[in-house]
Design a protein around this motif. Structure first.
Motif: not given
Length: 519
Positions: A395, A401, A472, A474, A476, A482, A484, A486
């Motif tokens: 995040k 990524w 989407v 998440s 944590t 965190q 994310l 998708e």
């Protein structure tokens, strides 16, 4: 002069067991892995050559070829190498070269001569004192083994033997063939091989000392020389090595997992790295490059795992040596090794090939075994499963990524732990997975023992969540940590692909994860 593609016709059928098995798997891998998988094939073939085709037997291609060609009587060791098909052609069109290692003729000696002659009148080298990148393909094409590692090994050894000298130059590093080369190559092959083997033991010691930050007197050249001239089971090398740092790994091996201390676990985690080092800098060169020892691994190559693991390393731009260099079960002196170092007569009888076993009968048995293994592998792959493609990012840093592919049948707690490992989150004991339900209302899941949510990841799979293309959600681990996620695709899985896997990752991740080739 380039090595000619020569084989004993009778051996082609056996050698093609590797080429067919490897290329059939490679065909299912991503297009951007194809080049790397082709380049890795010669080293993978050599690994296969010293591995039993039938589990828990002595029937490795190396043993079979050695017996078939009666190498014991001639003081020769025979090794097939894989010569890649030209660029643009299918890997399956590659050929094999039969190399003969003896005191009279030895490819390693000839290749040392080739790389030093290449420096007449001079040549450029990079900052690591290896050949210039554009020169490497030219050289590799002329060498006995068609691999970057072989050229690197030759170069390191040539420097250690004093076969190169620096030239004064501005901005570039230039090297010449050393005047000493004339005297060096005027020696007999036996003298050269013994000098080169001594230098190889020094090189192995150096690589161990540098990469493992060892104190003086540990993993010395004499340690490797003793391992060379008095072959033992590979476990004994581990035992002797760790004894030098006052660690009794036999006691650790006997300890139940629940009783292991943190120090014990740290030592166990070092086994993989130590094994890579032992194979890459000692066993592999002394067998494939020098022909002095002949290793054997008793667990057959599984192409499904081998090719998938290589592909994963290539995608992440990691060192493929972690997959290709694994220590064997045992090794023994070859006929050449005995001619050079003497036959101490202590070879374990259980590691000797049975005599009077006709090659044709062996081949027939191996083909049956290979076919059985192929059917077992297909069964292991199982039916196709739905696969999720998930884009995962940090995040606080969208440039960090990965794109992963994972089966919907994956347990939720395993999914969360794997993500923690993939994003270098250490010591995960608690986390919060937040996923929208069918009404787009967020539902939280936590591991067993956590009080943050009544919904637990235990005994649930990704299939139990309401995940669809575009969802989407998440994960944590801490307030400031965190991830994310998708879902970008859902598709039927390919049974030839090992899931979960990383499909792609950002250049930032690759750069952070990149580790120097210390082994």
């Amino acid at each position: 002069m380039k090595y000619e593609q020569t084989t004993q016709t009778r051996h082609n059928q056996m050698l093609n067991l590797f080429l067919n098995g490897y290329t059939d798997m490679v065909a299912h891998m991503d297009a951007y892995c194809q080049k790397g998988l082709k380049e890795a094939a010669p080293l993978a073939f050599t690994k296969w050559y010293y591995t039993a085709i039938a589990a828990d037997t002595l029937l490795s291609p190396a043993n079979i070829v050695g017996q078939d060609l009666n190498s014991q009587d001639e003081g020769k060791e025979y090794l097939y190498t894989l010569r890649l098909s030209p660029e643009g052609q299918e890997l399956k069109k590659s050929d094999f070269t039969l190399l003969t290692y003896s005191v009279a003729e030895h490819p390693f000696v000839e290749d040392l001569r080739r790389i030093t002659d290449f420096c007449i009148p001079d040549c450029k080298m990079d900052e690591n004192l290896f050949f210039w990148e554009e020169d490497r393909p030219i050289l590799i094409n002329k060498l006995a083994h068609e691999s970057e590692f072989y050229l690197e090994y030759l170069t390191r050894l040539a420097w250690r033997l004093g076969l190169f000298v620096y030239m004064p130059a501005i901005h570039t590093k230039k090297v010449q063939r050393a005047p000493y080369c004339d005297a060096f190559f005027d020696q007999t092959n036996e003298e050269i091989l013994k000098m080169a083997a001594e230098a190889a033991c020094e090189l192995a010691s150096e690589r161990f000392s540098i990469s493992m930050d060892l104190d003086h007197g540990i993993a010395t050249p004499s340690f490797f020389k003793e391992c060379l001239t008095s072959p033992i089971e590979t476990d004994q090398i581990f035992i002797q090595f760790y004894k030098q740092v006052d660690i009794d790994i036999e006691e650790i091996w006997k300890t139940q997992p629940a009783d292991l201390t943190e120090d014990d676990k740290a030592i166990i985690s070092s086994f993989l790295f130590t094994g890579i080092m032992i194979d890459k800098w000692f066993i592999f060169p002394m067998s494939a490059f020098f022909g002095m020892i002949r290793p054997i691994s008793f667990t057959p190559i599984q192409y499904f795992n081998l090719v998938n693991n290589l592909s994963a390393l290539l995608i992440m731009e990691h060192n493929i040596g972690a997959e290709l260099f694994t220590p064997p079960s045992y090794y023994s002196l070859t006929p050449l090794g005995k001619a050079l170092w003497g036959d101490n007569g202590i070879e374990d009888e259980k590691y000797k090939m049975p005599e009077k076993l006709p090659y044709e009968e062996i081949l027939e048995a191996l083909e049956r075994e290979t076919e059985i293994n192929r059917f077992e592998q297909v069964f292991y792959m199982g039916p196709e499963k739905d696969i999720l493609t998930i884009q995962v990012s940090m995040k606080e840093d969208p440039d960090f990524w990965k794109t992963i592919e994972i089966a919907t049948t994956t347990p939720l707690d395993e999914f969360c732990r794997d993500l923690a490992a993939a994003f270098a989150v250490d010591e995960v004991t608690d986390y919060l997975l937040s996923v929208p339900d069918e009404n787009q209302f967020p539902v939280d899941y936590t591991p067993q023992g956590s009080k943050r949510s009544v919904n637990k990841t235990t005994e649930k799979t990704l299939e139990d969540l309401y995940l669809d293309k575009g969802t989407v959600f998440s994960l944590t681990f801490e307030k400031t940590n965190q991830i994310l996620l998708e879902v970008t695709d859902i598709f039927p899985g390919d049974p030839f692909i090992l899931y979960p896997r990383i499909k792609m990752q950002s250049s930032k991740v690759t750069e952070i994860e990149k580790v120097d080739e210390i082994f």
